[in-house]
Scaffold this motif. Structure first.
Motif, PDB file in Angstrom:
ATOM      1  N   VAL A 256       0.726  -1.175  -0.120  1.00 46.33           N
ATOM      2  CA  VAL A 256       0.213   0.123  -0.046  1.00 46.33           C
ATOM      3  C   VAL A 256       0.849   1.392  -0.195  1.00 46.33           C
ATOM      4  O   VAL A 256       0.778   2.181  -0.671  1.00 46.33           O
ATOM      5  CB  VAL A 256      -0.933   0.048   1.305  1.00 46.33           C
ATOM      6  N   VAL A 257       1.910   1.251   0.970  1.00 44.00           N
ATOM      7  CA  VAL A 257       2.871   2.447   0.835  1.00 44.00           C
ATOM      8  C   VAL A 257       3.824   2.557  -0.407  1.00 44.00           C
ATOM      9  O   VAL A 257       3.678   3.685  -0.772  1.00 44.00           O
ATOM     10  CB  VAL A 257       3.703   2.298   2.066  1.00 44.00           C
ATOM     11  N   ASP A 258       3.888   1.658  -0.787  1.00 49.46           N
ATOM     12  CA  ASP A 258       4.631   1.814  -2.191  1.00 49.46           C
ATOM     13  C   ASP A 258       3.846   2.162  -3.446  1.00 49.46           C
ATOM     14  O   ASP A 258       4.186   3.119  -4.227  1.00 49.46           O
ATOM     15  CB  ASP A 258       5.399   0.462  -2.927  1.00 49.46           C
ATOM     16  N   GLU A 259       2.681   1.661  -3.526  1.00 49.47           N
ATOM     17  CA  GLU A 259       1.954   2.147  -4.436  1.00 49.47           C
ATOM     18  C   GLU A 259       1.199   3.390  -4.187  1.00 49.47           C
ATOM     19  O   GLU A 259       1.272   4.431  -5.329  1.00 49.47           O
ATOM     20  CB  GLU A 259       0.492   1.191  -4.534  1.00 49.47           C
ATOM     21  N   ALA A 260       1.037   3.854  -3.019  1.00 46.17           N
ATOM     22  CA  ALA A 260       0.527   5.290  -2.747  1.00 46.17           C
ATOM     23  C   ALA A 260       1.645   6.158  -3.412  1.00 46.17           C
ATOM     24  O   ALA A 260       1.547   7.498  -3.628  1.00 46.17           O
ATOM     25  CB  ALA A 260       0.075   5.401  -1.192  1.00 46.17           C
ATOM     26  N   ILE A 261       2.907   6.086  -2.679  1.00 49.78           N
ATOM     27  CA  ILE A 261       4.211   6.778  -3.068  1.00 49.78           C
ATOM     28  C   ILE A 261       4.320   7.114  -4.398  1.00 49.78           C
ATOM     29  O   ILE A 261       4.660   8.032  -5.086  1.00 49.78           O
ATOM     30  CB  ILE A 261       5.264   6.349  -2.160  1.00 49.78           C
ATOM     31  N   ARG A 262       4.210   5.784  -5.272  1.00 52.42           N
ATOM     32  CA  ARG A 262       4.344   5.943  -6.545  1.00 52.42           C
ATOM     33  C   ARG A 262       3.366   6.820  -7.081  1.00 52.42           C
ATOM     34  O   ARG A 262       3.736   7.373  -8.249  1.00 52.42           O
ATOM     35  CB  ARG A 262       4.142   4.459  -7.020  1.00 52.42           C
ATOM     36  N   ARG A 263       2.087   6.964  -6.710  1.00 55.02           N
ATOM     37  CA  ARG A 263       1.102   7.571  -7.389  1.00 55.02           C
ATOM     38  C   ARG A 263       1.325   9.124  -7.104  1.00 55.02           C
ATOM     39  O   ARG A 263       0.898  10.121  -7.620  1.00 55.02           O
ATOM     40  CB  ARG A 263      -0.428   7.218  -7.004  1.00 55.02           C
ATOM     41  N   HIS A 264       1.738   9.305  -5.982  1.00 54.41           N
ATOM     42  CA  HIS A 264       1.938  10.661  -5.455  1.00 54.41           C
ATOM     43  C   HIS A 264       3.220  11.392  -6.001  1.00 54.41           C
ATOM     44  O   HIS A 264       4.032  11.021  -6.302  1.00 54.41           O
ATOM     45  CB  HIS A 264       2.178  10.558  -3.859  1.00 54.41           C
ATOM     46  N   SER A 265       2.711  12.779  -6.453  1.00 46.44           N
ATOM     47  CA  SER A 265       3.537  13.387  -7.083  1.00 46.44           C
ATOM     48  C   SER A 265       3.168  14.955  -6.469  1.00 46.44           C
ATOM     49  O   SER A 265       2.203  15.380  -6.118  1.00 46.44           O
ATOM     50  CB  SER A 265       3.249  13.793  -8.569  1.00 46.44           C
ATOM     51  N   TRP A 266       4.364  15.924  -6.257  1.00 49.07           N
ATOM     52  CA  TRP A 266       4.482  17.231  -5.671  1.00 49.07           C
ATOM     53  C   TRP A 266       3.612  17.916  -6.588  1.00 49.07           C
ATOM     54  O   TRP A 266       3.606  17.948  -7.736  1.00 49.07           O
ATOM     55  CB  TRP A 266       5.761  17.621  -5.505  1.00 49.07           C
ATOM     56  N   GLU A 267       2.971  19.107  -6.167  1.00 55.32           N
ATOM     57  CA  GLU A 267       2.070  20.104  -6.900  1.00 55.32           C
ATOM     58  C   GLU A 267       3.093  20.892  -7.529  1.00 55.32           C
ATOM     59  O   GLU A 267       4.236  21.162  -7.306  1.00 55.32           O
ATOM     60  CB  GLU A 267       1.458  20.978  -5.896  1.00 55.32           C
ATOM     61  N   ASP A 268       2.706  21.127  -8.899  1.00 59.68           N
ATOM     62  CA  ASP A 268       3.265  21.878  -9.955  1.00 59.68           C
ATOM     63  C   ASP A 268       3.728  23.143  -9.505  1.00 59.68           C
ATOM     64  O   ASP A 268       4.814  23.410  -9.763  1.00 59.68           O
ATOM     65  CB  ASP A 268       2.628  21.586 -11.392  1.00 59.68           C
ATOM     66  N   LYS A 269       2.944  23.975  -9.044  1.00 61.90           N
ATOM     67  CA  LYS A 269       3.176  25.370  -8.723  1.00 61.90           C
ATOM     68  C   LYS A 269       4.298  25.400  -7.576  1.00 61.90           C
ATOM     69  O   LYS A 269       4.813  26.529  -7.448  1.00 61.90           O
ATOM     70  CB  LYS A 269       1.827  25.896  -8.307  1.00 61.90           C
ATOM     71  N   ALA A 270       4.446  24.421  -6.766  1.00 60.81           N
ATOM     72  CA  ALA A 270       5.561  24.422  -5.969  1.00 60.81           C
ATOM     73  C   ALA A 270       6.784  24.876  -6.459  1.00 60.81           C
ATOM     74  O   ALA A 270       7.659  25.591  -5.663  1.00 60.81           O
ATOM     75  CB  ALA A 270       5.621  23.100  -5.115  1.00 60.81           C
ATOM     76  N   ILE A 271       7.166  24.378  -7.653  1.00 60.14           N
ATOM     77  CA  ILE A 271       8.321  24.771  -8.254  1.00 60.14           C
ATOM     78  C   ILE A 271       8.686  26.133  -8.559  1.00 60.14           C
ATOM     79  O   ILE A 271       9.621  26.799  -8.340  1.00 60.14           O
ATOM     80  CB  ILE A 271       8.644  23.864  -9.528  1.00 60.14           C
ATOM     81  N   ASP A 272       7.379  26.859  -9.228  1.00 62.45           N
ATOM     82  CA  ASP A 272       7.649  28.284  -9.525  1.00 62.45           C
ATOM     83  C   ASP A 272       7.735  29.066  -8.195  1.00 62.45           C
ATOM     84  O   ASP A 272       8.572  30.134  -8.164  1.00 62.45           O
ATOM     85  CB  ASP A 272       6.370  28.622 -10.222  1.00 62.45           C
ATOM     86  N   MET A 273       7.112  28.403  -7.215  1.00 61.82           N
ATOM     87  CA  MET A 273       7.193  29.444  -5.793  1.00 61.82           C
ATOM     88  C   MET A 273       8.500  29.349  -5.444  1.00 61.82           C
ATOM     89  O   MET A 273       9.122  30.392  -4.719  1.00 61.82           O
ATOM     90  CB  MET A 273       6.283  28.633  -4.721  1.00 61.82           C
ATOM     91  N   LEU A 274       9.075  28.153  -5.425  1.00 62.52           N
ATOM     92  CA  LEU A 274      10.506  27.837  -4.827  1.00 62.52           C
ATOM     93  C   LEU A 274      11.479  28.811  -5.552  1.00 62.52           C
ATOM     94  O   LEU A 274      12.534  29.236  -5.025  1.00 62.52           O
ATOM     95  CB  LEU A 274      10.857  26.514  -4.815  1.00 62.52           C
ATOM     96  N   ARG A 275      11.253  28.802  -6.806  1.00 63.39           N
ATOM     97  CA  ARG A 275      12.115  29.565  -7.542  1.00 63.39           C
ATOM     98  C   ARG A 275      12.432  30.892  -7.360  1.00 63.39           C
ATOM     99  O   ARG A 275      13.427  31.603  -7.369  1.00 63.39           O
ATOM    100  CB  ARG A 275      11.821  29.457  -9.228  1.00 63.39           C
ATOM    101  N   VAL A 276      11.166  31.465  -6.717  1.00 58.17           N
ATOM    102  CA  VAL A 276      11.048  32.857  -6.568  1.00 58.17           C
ATOM    103  C   VAL A 276      11.836  32.949  -5.285  1.00 58.17           C
ATOM    104  O   VAL A 276      12.715  34.069  -5.092  1.00 58.17           O
ATOM    105  CB  VAL A 276       9.634  33.477  -6.313  1.00 58.17           C
ATOM    106  N   ILE A 277      11.668  32.235  -4.349  1.00 51.44           N
ATOM    107  CA  ILE A 277      11.983  32.378  -3.008  1.00 51.44           C
ATOM    108  C   ILE A 277      13.801  32.093  -2.957  1.00 51.44           C
ATOM    109  O   ILE A 277      14.390  32.984  -2.420  1.00 51.44           O
ATOM    110  CB  ILE A 277      11.405  31.271  -2.057  1.00 51.44           C
ATOM    111  N   GLN A 278      13.964  31.090  -3.757  1.00 47.79           N
ATOM    112  CA  GLN A 278      15.686  30.903  -3.960  1.00 47.79           C
ATOM    113  C   GLN A 278      16.502  31.989  -4.622  1.00 47.79           C
ATOM    114  O   GLN A 278      17.416  32.314  -4.254  1.00 47.79           O
ATOM    115  CB  GLN A 278      15.726  29.663  -4.668  1.00 47.79           C
TER     116      GLN A 278
END
Length: 972
Positions: free
Chosen positions: A716-738
């Motif tokens: 269950v953990v392996d399948e859930a982690i395989r499906r889970h992906s980080w939100e796309d907008k997080a990359i743009d937000m991090l880029r501005v902060i960094q």
């Protein structure tokens, strides 16, 4: 208003004044005598008109110098009129322009909202060709159609069949080809395999590819289409289950609502089930318990067997008085066993075992839906490229006058396989048929097509092998109306008297189950059957067919009587066998698991589900400090190699402090704009995964931990982690902060300076350890280790050591040596080692130089870090002009700040968003696993589970058998 006009007039040119005067003249006909000048002529007449315009301008410009403006009384009206006209025109223009802009913005917003609401169809891009590939494919397919149409020459011998047949064949071929082209243009990729060799050769020639290439491409496209069909079927199954689940919940909620509304406590009344329903439930339980008939499932059922297209499904429909099965012209339609329980009832309805819906068999719409559902379930049961399946489709048909019995319709026996069938289809059907007929209490309903030669029968041999004495076989001859026209009456008499086939049977019957029309109702077919036998020559010829041997009605009554006779003879014996089995299993359980309760897979799964969801709740309770430590460590693991190899080392080896700072700024900005945000998100995802797995592992150390759940939890953990992906907008937000964080180049206080120095030393030491490991592999063990461990240097390691000695001399003479060797230095090293009879080339020397110089540089970096530890105040006073070069400390401070800020942002995302999204993924996976019995059987296994499952199943079967026997005795 006059002042406005005055200021406006001063800012305009002479040409605008004249134009305004002309406008005023044109709008007031009473004043046209004053300004009735003709329109300003083109270039050729321009000179002649200058005098009049000049006099008019002088008249307008005359006035009181103190006021700066004076107009005779008639001109004041003209000016006011001009101002009003201009103001109205400007207002109208802005209104039109503003309306257009506002409408465009509103329309664009509506379009974006509508586009966001559309389903995601990106998955089709992998299955369908794009752009030029699709255009070329469509073009080639159209060319194929033209070439095939023009290339086909009909054999002259076909002309003997008549011009009508020839034109019919051509129109049929054209329509099929046009349909294929239209389907390909609409759906994307449709691979139409024709049986004609000419068409396939022409297709290959039109596409311009070889036979092997075409076969590979066709197979690849076929695999894509099959994959899409499988995915669509799985989605349909999923949503169908969800729909049935929601319907059941809706009924339960409605019942509860009515009870609460009436405020009455009604005792639940147990609905009395019929005998056949009780018996069918026992068979359903046995289907899931003992599929091999190895122990106790010898309960009677009617097994319908026959060759493909022999009419066995039509016989079953005639007995059920409804056309409940899908049909195909010569195509295999029955792909899985279908268990049909017939029972008498006031309404003619059908219902699947795992569904609450009832189909009204008196309505054609419900019949069509029932046939589609049967076909869908058959195709859904076939997986892994198989053609037939062993999964039983169970349904109940009730209606007035139906004979009570349980029939199992099996796939028809075939003698030849087609290219679209699996390689083991023929053997699978034979094994399945023998499997059901081997039950010693099964009644075999052997169906033989009367319109074909008896010698072509395959089923009679199988029936004779399983029931050589014919004590439980009933022979049925179908399509007798066709047999009357084709066969000799004497031959039919021998078949129905059991003298033609070597097999034996309890009884022989002749039926007519249709007139070859798909739309005929059962009533029409039965009426046709009765009329046929009344007027048949076979019936009137004495001794050929007896009255009790004809019609489906007599057949159904005979089969039902034999069925219940077999049930009464064997049911007590089967009940005793299950009682003994239950006693043995309970004894075994007490001996092996005395302190545990018998828990089946469903109960164990629910318990494991609760534990997993508890761990997910614990994930949100992790402290912020622990998240920061985990995220910062994971971030540096992801970023350290890039920082050293692509930023720090190239900049530090540039030669000067100014070039170091410039190169660092450029590389840091490029890094933050491109790779850094994505790597940071990847680090956050791995940190979330690490913490969750750590919690799951920690739960294994508790005293009440049950190891039987470990495999399920891990899946269950392996399948859930395989499906889970980080939100796309997080990359743009991090880029501005960094990017904003890296702009800061000044260390604010001594504490941060000390932390940066410590971070630099720790990072350099870690890199130094890696470099020394590389050197140890390259140069071999030292002298002490060789003596104590009896190790020797290889020939390559001896060469490396000779080269290293020369390289150490270069670094000793020049501690600030550049990271590369000059040509003279390479030549010197090569000649010096040649004196020791070691022959190496320049590439070999460079390969040795790289780790040697890396170690030398890292030691220098550590020395600079020590010197900079107490140089903070000197740095604050002198900045970049500081005597001690501490640029690398500032670089690592900037990196450290980026890691802290990024870790903090990722922690907030984990706590606020990602942990909840992972929780949803885990719940979705658990819901899917709960509906997949095969998955649960694979993940929850072991002797304890298997024994508990068998014991629970046997207990249920034995209880149902006893209940059925009590009801059967009461009916007697």
């Amino acid at each position: 208003m006059l002042r406005i006009y005055q200021n406006s007039y001063r800012r305009t040119a002479k040409r605008a004044v004249v134009y305004s005067t002309k406008v005023a003249c044109c709008n007031h006909s009473t004043l046209c005598s004053i300004t009735s000048h003709p329109r300003r002529p083109p270039h050729s007449q321009h000179a002649s008109g200058n005098g009049r315009y000049r006099r008019h301008e002088e008249f307008l410009l005359a006035g009181n110098p103190a006021r700066g403006w004076s107009i005779p009384p008639p001109s004041r009206g003209y000016g006011m009129l001009v101002v009003r006209i201009l103001r109205g025109a400007l207002k109208l223009r802005y209104l039109v322009l503003g309306g257009a802009i506002g409408g465009g913005v509103s329309l664009s917003k509506k379009y974006e909202d509508w586009k966001d609401g559309l389903p995601d169809m990106k998955w089709l891009q992998d299955a369908m060709p794009q752009g030029e590939r699709w255009s070329q494919f469509s073009k080639n397919l159209l060319e194929v159609g033209a070439v095939v149409k023009n290339a086909i020459d009909i054999d002259p011998e076909l002309k003997q069949l008549g011009e009508d047949k020839l034109s019919e064949w051509r129109s049929w071929f054209d329509s099929r080809l046009d349909d294929a082209i239209e389907a390909a243009d609409y759906q994307g990729v449709q691979i139409v395999e024709t049986k004609e060799d000419l068409a396939s050769k022409t297709t290959v020639a039109a596409l311009g590819i070889t036979t092997d290439e075409s076969r590979k491409k066709f197979e690849m496209m076929q695999n894509q289409v099959e994959t899409l069909q499988t995915e669509i079927m799985n989605v349909q199954i999923k949503y169908q289950k969800e729909l049935e689940k929601m319907e059941k919940e809706n009924r339960d909620l409605r019942t509860q609502f009515l009870l609460l509304k009436t405020n009455k406590k009604t005792s639940a009344k147990k609905i009395k089930k019929s005998l056949i329903d009780m018996y069918s439930e026992v068979l359903d339980e046995l289907t899931g318990y003992d599929t091999g008939y190895t122990m106790a499932d010898h309960l009677p059922r009617v097994v319908v067997v026959g060759d493909q297209s022999s009419g066995k499904t039509s016989v079953l429909e005639s007995i059920a008085k409804a056309r409940i099965f899908p049909r195909g012209s010569g195509e295999m339609m029955t792909r899985a066993p279908v268990k049909v329980t017939l029972a008498e009832g006031p309404y003619h309805v059908a219902q699947f075992r795992d569904s609450e819906r009832e189909y009204d068999l008196t309505k054609e719409s419900d019949l069509a839906e029932l046939r589609r559902e049967v076909e869908f379930r058959m195709r859904a049961s076939v997986r892994g490229g198989k053609t037939v399946s062993n999964e039983v489709i169970s349904m109940t048909v009730k209606g007035p006058g139906l004979q009570r019995m349980v029939l199992v319709d099996l796939p028809g026996i075939i003698s030849t396989m087609t290219v679209d069938m699996a390689s083991d289809t023929k053997d699978s059907i034979h094994q399945m048929t023998k499997h059901y007929m081997s039950n010693p209490n099964a009644i075999i309903l052997c169906i033989q097509d009367g319109s074909v030669d008896a010698e072509r029968s395959n089923v009679t041999d199988l029936v004779m092998q399983c029931d050589p004495l014919g004590r439980r076989t009933i022979f049925v001859l179908t399509k007798v109306d066709l047999a009357e026209e084709l066969a000799d009456p004497e031959r039919i008499r021998k078949i129905l008297s059991g003298k033609l086939f070597p097999m034996k049977a309890l009884g022989y019957y002749a039926v007519v189950t249709g007139r070859g029309r798909k739309d005929d109702s059962i009533e029409a077919i039965r009426q046709y059957e009765e009329d046929f036998f009344k007027n048949s020559k076979l019936f009137h010829r004495r001794g050929v067919i007896m009255p009790h041997q004809v019609t489906s009605r007599n057949l159904s009554m005979a089969v039902s009587d034999r069925f219940w006779k077999m049930v009464r003879e064997t049911i007590e014996q089967q009940a005793d066998a299950f009682k003994a089995t239950r006693f043995n299993l309970e004894t075994e359980w007490k001996n092996n698991f005395p302190r545990l309760r018998e828990s089946g897979r469903d109960e164990l799964f629910d318990k494991a589900k609760g534990e997993i969801l508890d761990e997910v709740v614990t994930l949100s309770q992790i402290s912020a400090k622990k998240w920061d430590d985990t995220l910062n460590t994971k971030l540096w693991e992801k970023l350290s190699n890039y920082v050293f190899e692509n930023i720090y080392l190239p900049a530090a080896q540039s030669g000067s402090q100014n070039s170091f700072n410039t190169m660092v700024d450029i590389k840091l900005r490029q890094w933050a704009e491109q790779a850094l945000p994505a790597k940071s998100v990847e680090a956050g995802w791995e940190a979330l995964q690490q913490e969750f797995i750590s919690l799951m592992d920690h739960s294994k150390k508790s005293q009440d931990h049950d190891g039987i759940f470990d495999q399920l939890k891990a899946a269950v953990v392996d399948e859930a982690i395989r499906r889970h992906s980080w939100e796309d907008k997080a990359i743009d937000m991090l880029r501005v902060i960094q990017l904003n964080t890296l702009e800061d180049r000044f260390v604010h206080d001594k504490a941060e300076w000390d932390q940066a120095v410590k971070f630099l030393e720790t990072s350099v030491n870690a890199k130094l350890v890696q470099t020394e490991e590389t050197l140890a592999q390259m140069f071999g063990p030292g002298q002490m280790r060789r003596l104590t461990h009896w190790q020797y240097l290889t020939q390559d390691q001896q060469k490396r050591r000779s080269v290293k000695n020369e390289l150490d001399k270069i670094l000793k003479n020049d501690a600030k040596h550049l990271p590369t060797l000059s040509y003279d230095e390479l030549t010197t090293v090569r000649k010096n080692v040649q004196r020791e009879n070691v022959d190496v080339d320049t590439d070999y020397i460079r390969q040795t130089w790289f780790p040697v110089y890396r170690k030398h540089f890292l030691h220098q970096a550590l020395q600079r870090a020590k010197e900079c530890r107490k140089a903070y105040y000197l740095y604050t006073q002198q900045g970049a002009e500081c005597e001690i070069s501490c640029s690398d400390v500032v670089l690592f401070w900037r990196i450290q700040q980026v890691i802290k800020i990024t870790g903090n942002a990722l922690r907030q995302q984990v706590i606020n968003r990602e942990a909840r999204r992972l929780d949803k993924e885990i719940k979705a996976v658990l819901d899917e696993f709960s509906e997949d019995d095969d998955k649960k059987a694979h993940l929850l296994t072991g002797k304890r589970v298997l024994l508990a499952e068998e014991l629970i199943k046997v207990r249920q079967i034995q209880e149902k058998l006893e209940e059925f026997i009590n009801s059967l005795n009461q009916e007697k």
